[in-house]
Design a protein around this motif. Structure first.
Motif, PDB file in Angstrom:
ATOM      1  N   LYS A 142      19.149 -48.689 -24.983  1.00  0.00           N
ATOM      2  CA  LYS A 142      17.822 -48.389 -25.522  1.00  0.00           C
ATOM      3  C   LYS A 142      17.034 -49.694 -25.567  1.00  0.00           C
ATOM      4  O   LYS A 142      17.586 -50.773 -25.344  1.00  0.00           O
ATOM      5  N   ASP A 143      15.747 -49.610 -25.851  1.00  0.00           N
ATOM      6  CA  ASP A 143      14.910 -50.803 -25.909  1.00  0.00           C
ATOM      7  C   ASP A 143      15.417 -51.762 -26.983  1.00  0.00           C
ATOM      8  O   ASP A 143      15.906 -51.316 -28.035  1.00  0.00           O
ATOM      9  N   THR A 171      13.710 -53.319 -20.912  1.00  0.00           N
ATOM     10  CA  THR A 171      13.622 -51.989 -21.499  1.00  0.00           C
ATOM     11  C   THR A 171      14.895 -51.190 -21.204  1.00  0.00           C
ATOM     12  O   THR A 171      15.738 -51.619 -20.424  1.00  0.00           O
ATOM     13  N   LYS A 172      14.982 -50.044 -21.830  1.00  0.00           N
ATOM     14  CA  LYS A 172      16.131 -49.147 -21.658  1.00  0.00           C
ATOM     15  C   LYS A 172      16.397 -48.905 -20.176  1.00  0.00           C
ATOM     16  O   LYS A 172      15.489 -48.652 -19.396  1.00  0.00           O
TER      17      LYS A 172
END
Length: 130
Positions: A12-13, A66-67
């Motif tokens: 995830k972020d 980012t993810k």
């Protein structure tokens, strides 16, 4: 010597926070890393490794990683020890990253970005002799 290098994809972020008093940025995230062998049924096992990065690399993570992005991390293994409210002693192992590298270009969601390709490949697959 305590040195580790890992490559994986973000689950995830990254979460960015600042240490009170000093204002040092700290990014935390988890990397998904497939093991290098397959089980009897042909599936692979994935390990989820928690990572913590401080300073300028943490801000880089928060702004550009980012993810799903494939990254490489260089750092060290850290073991935090704590006690639960019930009095149980626990250990938490994580990677304390010093250097992070994005290992692939950010995927474009549309082709209208000045004609830039959605994926980067240094070698054309048709030219590979094997």
């Amino acid at each position: 010597m305590n040195n580790v290098v890992i490559c994986g994809r973000l689950c995830k972020d990254p979460e960015l926070r600042y240490i009170p008093g000093s204002g040092t940025p700290v990014a935390t995230f988890t990397l998904a890393i497939d093991r290098d062998y397959k089980n009897k049924d042909g599936s692979t096992t994935t390990d989820f490794i928690p990572v913590e990065i401080m300073g300028k690399p943490a801000e880089f993570c928060a702004n550009y990683i980012t993810k799903g992005r494939l990254v490489g991390i260089q750092g060290s293994i850290r073991v935090d020890r704590y006690e639960t409210p019930e009095g149980e002693k626990r250990n938490f192992t994580k990677v304390a990253g010093r250097i992070i590298k994005a290992l692939e270009y950010k995927k474009q969601t549309d082709e209208s970005n000045n004609g830039s390709p959605s994926q980067f490949s240094a070698v054309d697959d048709d030219d590979v002799p094997f």
